[in-house]
Design a protein around this motif. Structure first.
Motif, PDB file in Angstrom:
ATOM      1  N   ILE A 213       0.856  -1.205   0.000  1.00 28.76           N
ATOM      2  CA  ILE A 213       0.000   0.000   0.000  1.00 28.76           C
ATOM      3  C   ILE A 213       0.890   1.252   0.000  1.00 28.76           C
ATOM      4  CG2 ILE A 213      -1.624   1.343   1.432  1.00 28.76           C
ATOM      5  CD1 ILE A 213      -2.929  -1.351   2.225  1.00 28.76           C
ATOM      6  N   GLU A 214       1.892   1.248   0.896  1.00 28.87           N
ATOM      7  CA  GLU A 214       2.775   2.429   0.995  1.00 28.87           C
ATOM      8  C   GLU A 214       3.586   2.620  -0.289  1.00 28.87           C
ATOM      9  OE1 GLU A 214       4.885   1.608   4.590  1.00 28.87           O
ATOM     10  OE2 GLU A 214       3.061   1.910   5.786  1.00 28.87           O
ATOM     11  N   HIS A 215       4.057   1.510  -0.849  1.00 30.47           N
ATOM     12  CA  HIS A 215       4.866   1.619  -2.069  1.00 30.47           C
ATOM     13  C   HIS A 215       4.026   2.127  -3.249  1.00 30.47           C
ATOM     14  CE1 HIS A 215       8.076   1.045  -4.843  1.00 30.47           C
ATOM     15  NE2 HIS A 215       7.435   0.114  -5.537  1.00 30.47           N
ATOM     16  N   LEU A 216       2.811   1.594  -3.395  1.00 31.99           N
ATOM     17  CA  LEU A 216       1.933   2.058  -4.485  1.00 31.99           C
ATOM     18  C   LEU A 216       1.655   3.548  -4.324  1.00 31.99           C
ATOM     19  CD1 LEU A 216      -0.682  -0.868  -4.606  1.00 31.99           C
ATOM     20  CD2 LEU A 216       0.994  -0.357  -6.377  1.00 31.99           C
ATOM     21  N   GLU A 217       1.380   3.963  -3.086  1.00 27.86           N
ATOM     22  CA  GLU A 217       1.078   5.388  -2.850  1.00 27.86           C
ATOM     23  C   GLU A 217       2.270   6.268  -3.209  1.00 27.86           C
ATOM     24  OE1 GLU A 217      -0.419   5.231   1.157  1.00 27.86           O
ATOM     25  OE2 GLU A 217      -2.511   5.328   0.457  1.00 27.86           O
ATOM     26  N   ALA A 218       3.478   5.788  -2.895  1.00 27.56           N
ATOM     27  CA  ALA A 218       4.683   6.574  -3.198  1.00 27.56           C
ATOM     28  C   ALA A 218       4.873   6.708  -4.714  1.00 27.56           C
ATOM     29  CB  ALA A 218       5.902   5.911  -2.560  1.00 27.56           C
ATOM     30  N   VAL A 219       4.666   5.610  -5.444  1.00 27.63           N
ATOM     31  CA  VAL A 219       4.837   5.655  -6.911  1.00 27.63           C
ATOM     32  C   VAL A 219       3.768   6.554  -7.540  1.00 27.63           C
ATOM     33  CG1 VAL A 219       4.887   4.294  -9.052  1.00 27.63           C
ATOM     34  CG2 VAL A 219       5.917   3.361  -6.972  1.00 27.63           C
ATOM     35  N   ILE A 220       2.530   6.420  -7.053  1.00 29.21           N
ATOM     36  CA  ILE A 220       1.423   7.238  -7.586  1.00 29.21           C
ATOM     37  C   ILE A 220       1.747   8.726  -7.406  1.00 29.21           C
ATOM     38  CG2 ILE A 220      -0.995   7.900  -7.127  1.00 29.21           C
ATOM     39  CD1 ILE A 220      -1.461   4.845  -6.529  1.00 29.21           C
ATOM     40  N   LYS A 221       2.273   9.066  -6.220  1.00 24.98           N
ATOM     41  CA  LYS A 221       2.604  10.464  -5.930  1.00 24.98           C
ATOM     42  C   LYS A 221       3.721  10.949  -6.862  1.00 24.98           C
ATOM     43  CE  LYS A 221       3.580  13.416  -2.041  1.00 24.98           C
ATOM     44  NZ  LYS A 221       4.291  13.504  -0.812  1.00 24.98           N
ATOM     45  N   GLU A 222       4.738  10.113  -6.993  1.00 26.62           N
ATOM     46  CA  GLU A 222       5.890  10.483  -7.829  1.00 26.62           C
ATOM     47  C   GLU A 222       5.473  10.697  -9.285  1.00 26.62           C
ATOM     48  OE1 GLU A 222       9.056   7.507  -7.803  1.00 26.62           O
ATOM     49  OE2 GLU A 222       9.609   8.317  -9.782  1.00 26.62           O
ATOM     50  N   LYS A 223       4.610   9.814  -9.789  1.00 27.33           N
ATOM     51  CA  LYS A 223       4.198   9.903 -11.204  1.00 27.33           C
ATOM     52  C   LYS A 223       3.051  10.890 -11.416  1.00 27.33           C
ATOM     53  CE  LYS A 223       6.721   6.294 -12.683  1.00 27.33           C
ATOM     54  NZ  LYS A 223       7.758   6.368 -13.672  1.00 27.33           N
ATOM     55  N   GLY A 224       2.392  11.277 -10.337  1.00 23.91           N
ATOM     56  CA  GLY A 224       1.252  12.195 -10.468  1.00 23.91           C
ATOM     57  C   GLY A 224       0.027  11.526 -11.075  1.00 23.91           C
ATOM     58  N   TYR A 225      -0.134  10.217 -10.872  1.00 21.40           N
ATOM     59  CA  TYR A 225      -1.294   9.506 -11.437  1.00 21.40           C
ATOM     60  C   TYR A 225      -2.563   9.813 -10.634  1.00 21.40           C
ATOM     61  CZ  TYR A 225       1.817   6.363 -14.127  1.00 21.40           C
ATOM     62  OH  TYR A 225       2.731   5.844 -14.986  1.00 21.40           O
ATOM     63  N   PRO A 226      -3.711   9.944 -11.302  1.00 23.02           N
ATOM     64  CA  PRO A 226      -4.976  10.147 -10.576  1.00 23.02           C
ATOM     65  C   PRO A 226      -5.541   8.807 -10.067  1.00 23.02           C
ATOM     66  CG  PRO A 226      -5.355  10.236 -12.933  1.00 23.02           C
ATOM     67  CD  PRO A 226      -3.897   9.961 -12.768  1.00 23.02           C
ATOM     68  N   ILE A 227      -4.798   8.142  -9.220  1.00 20.37           N
ATOM     69  CA  ILE A 227      -5.194   6.809  -8.732  1.00 20.37           C
ATOM     70  C   ILE A 227      -5.277   6.865  -7.203  1.00 20.37           C
ATOM     71  CG2 ILE A 227      -4.544   4.357  -8.573  1.00 20.37           C
ATOM     72  CD1 ILE A 227      -2.900   4.693 -11.136  1.00 20.37           C
ATOM     73  N   LYS A 228      -6.333   6.247  -6.642  1.00 25.82           N
ATOM     74  CA  LYS A 228      -6.480   6.188  -5.184  1.00 25.82           C
ATOM     75  C   LYS A 228      -6.201   4.753  -4.715  1.00 25.82           C
ATOM     76  CE  LYS A 228     -10.130   6.245  -1.763  1.00 25.82           C
ATOM     77  NZ  LYS A 228     -11.569   6.101  -1.599  1.00 25.82           N
ATOM     78  N   VAL A 229      -5.429   4.605  -3.645  1.00 22.58           N
ATOM     79  CA  VAL A 229      -5.232   3.261  -3.072  1.00 22.58           C
ATOM     80  C   VAL A 229      -6.213   3.118  -1.911  1.00 22.58           C
ATOM     81  CG1 VAL A 229      -3.613   1.656  -1.994  1.00 22.58           C
ATOM     82  CG2 VAL A 229      -2.790   3.274  -3.721  1.00 22.58           C
ATOM     83  N   GLN A 230      -7.047   2.074  -1.961  1.00 21.10           N
ATOM     84  CA  GLN A 230      -8.034   1.864  -0.904  1.00 21.10           C
ATOM     85  C   GLN A 230      -7.609   0.677  -0.034  1.00 21.10           C
ATOM     86  OE1 GLN A 230     -10.970   3.575   0.068  1.00 21.10           O
ATOM     87  NE2 GLN A 230     -10.576   2.169   1.771  1.00 21.10           N
ATOM     88  N   PRO A 231      -7.183   0.927   1.222  1.00 22.14           N
ATOM     89  CA  PRO A 231      -6.846  -0.189   2.110  1.00 22.14           C
ATOM     90  C   PRO A 231      -8.119  -0.938   2.520  1.00 22.14           C
ATOM     91  CG  PRO A 231      -6.036   1.927   2.957  1.00 22.14           C
ATOM     92  CD  PRO A 231      -7.016   2.226   1.878  1.00 22.14           C
TER      93      PRO A 231
END
Ligand code: SF4
Ligand code: SF4
Length: 438
Positions: A213-231
């Motif tokens: 979850i943390e890794h996906l959130e970090a990559v999403i932030k870095e790439k600026g993707y409009p993606i939400k991670v739902q735990p």
């Protein structure tokens, strides 16, 4: 623990997840086996039509089977080598079909996968690439991806939900994919979002994979993707589309309907990675990450293996068996398929190979009408009444009055039954005999 954790509302169970056997094992590439067995049925629907003959040479990535119907998918050679034979094989799910036996040329050079700019391509071209490169659902269902991503006129895919749940015990291949291949999987997810014109993109992951979850959130932030991670809370069968959509977008799929009927499309996280490889490198789906685990495996691992690898080669790569398994399973222990032939080949949908000891030899006793199975059923069925009707041959009542056909065969009811009644076997039997009687 994050404070926005969600889950589905009705039923569900939480079996001991046993993921510690392999969840810290980085993906290892299997050394090329000497032979692979590639079936022409790698997907749900009609088996592909053979394009090659015995004695032909094939190059890694070359098309060797072509879709033979609307619900069907292309098949490519996972190796360079020679077709030694075309013969019938029985797959782990008991399907019998034609397969190529390919002798591998271990000295052949690796093909070069050129990089392409998918962003400049049209939605139609991307969909055609996904179709041409044989992408199917990799969570086990193997539904051809191009069919799922073709949105019919009048329908709208408001939500695209990536399935990173992996709720079955033991399995860790999606977990490792999210940790080690997150950039690719998320880019693949953006490709799918473009193809289906999704308005919202969500990845659902259970909280026993906080590092993912943390890794996906970090990559999403870095790439600026409009993606939400739902735990998501730990609860089986949350990986099922119906439960996943209730947990992530709060919408319920009515009986007999599909995710698209409630404005959603679901794609397994491994499928997202395969879409990335297809649309960025024009690489067909010819290999996958398989979790080889269970207490009987000497060294459980997550293995990147060519489609068509024999299970015996995977087990050997993991040090063999340390004790004779009571059961060998393709997929998870709740919904997977038990198989006996160690030379059974893996397919595009094989998420795991498990070798497990006997953990419960309790005998079946009479139903005590405790209602636990009813509380556990995520669909809201009455497993106890279904069982009684099936056992008495009342298939019509089971189907019409108690909605047998809505059963997902998830095994939650059997898991909680104190009388150890084989409820899922009964559901499967009831469906089969009920269909015949119709
Ligand atoms: S196996 Fe069928 S009846 Fe049993 S809990 Fe799952 S969906 Fe319900
Ligand atoms: S859980 Fe088992 S014993 Fe309890 S009602 Fe259901 S079938 Fe009967």
């Amino acid at each position: 623990m994050p404070n926005n954790v969600s889950t589905f509302t009705r039923g569900g169970v939480h079996p001991d997840d046993k993921k510690q056997l392999s969840n810290r094992k980085p993906i290892e590439k299997l050394p090329l086996p000497s032979e692979v067995v590639v079936s022409l049925s790698q997907h749900l629907g009609a088996p592909a039509k053979a394009l090659k003959a015995k004695g032909d040479t094939v190059v890694k990535g070359e098309k060797i089977g072509t879709a033979a119907g609307f619900i069907s998918a292309e098949v490519h050679s996972p190796v360079t080598g020679t077709i030694k034979d075309i013969r019938k094989v029985t797959l782990a799910n008991s399907v019998c079909c034609d397969a190529y036996v390919i002798e591998v040329d271990k000295d052949a050079p690796e093909p070069q996968w050129e990089q392409h700019d998918w962003k400049s391509e049209s939605r139609e071209d991307l969909l055609a690439t996904i179709k041409d490169l044989g992408i199917v659902g990799m969570g086990g269902a193997t539904f051809p991806a191009h069919v799922k991503f073709s949105i019919p006129k009048g329908k709208k895919a408001e939500y695209l939900v990536a399935n990173g749940v992996e709720c079955e015990p033991y399995l860790t291949s999606d977990h490792r994919t999210m940790l080690e291949r997150a950039e690719g999987a998320l880019e693949g997810l953006m490709v799918i979002a473009k193809v289906i014109e999704a308005e919202h993109v969500i990845v659902g992951v259970e909280v026993n994979k906080m590092d993912a979850i943390e890794h996906l959130e970090a990559v999403i932030k870095e790439k600026g993707y409009p993606i939400k991670v739902q735990p998501l809370k730990l609860k089986y069968p949350q990986g099922d589309e119906k439960q996943l959509l209730k947990a992530t977008i709060g919408r319920e799929i009515p009986s007999g309907k599909l995710p698209l009927d409630i404005g959603a499309v679901v794609a397994n996280i491994g499928t997202c990675y395969a879409v990335y490889e297809a649309c960025v490198f024009h690489k067909p789906l010819i290999e996958r990450v398989v979790c080889v685990s269970g207490e009987c495996i000497a060294e459980p691992k997550n293995v990147l293996a060519p489609v068509g690898t024999k299970i015996s080669d995977l087990v050997q790569f993991c040090g063999g068996f340390i004790e004779d398994p009571y059961k060998t399973i393709s997929g998870g222990p709740m919904m997977g398929f038990a198989f006996s032939d160690p030379d059974t080949p893996i397919q595009k949908g094989t998420s795991g190979i498990l070798a497990i000891p006997l953990f419960d030899d309790s005998e079946t006793t009479a139903c005590i009408s405790c209602g636990r199975c009813v509380r556990a059923c995520p669909i809201g069925l009455m497993p106890t009444m279904l069982y009684r009707n099936i056992m008495h041959g009342n298939y019509e009542a089971a189907m019409n009055k108690y909605s047998l056909m809505d059963c997902k065969e998830c095994g939650s009811c059997a898991f909680v039954c104190p009388a150890h009644i084989p409820l899922v076997h009964a559901m499967k039997l009831g469906k089969k005999l009920g269909r015949k009687k119709k």
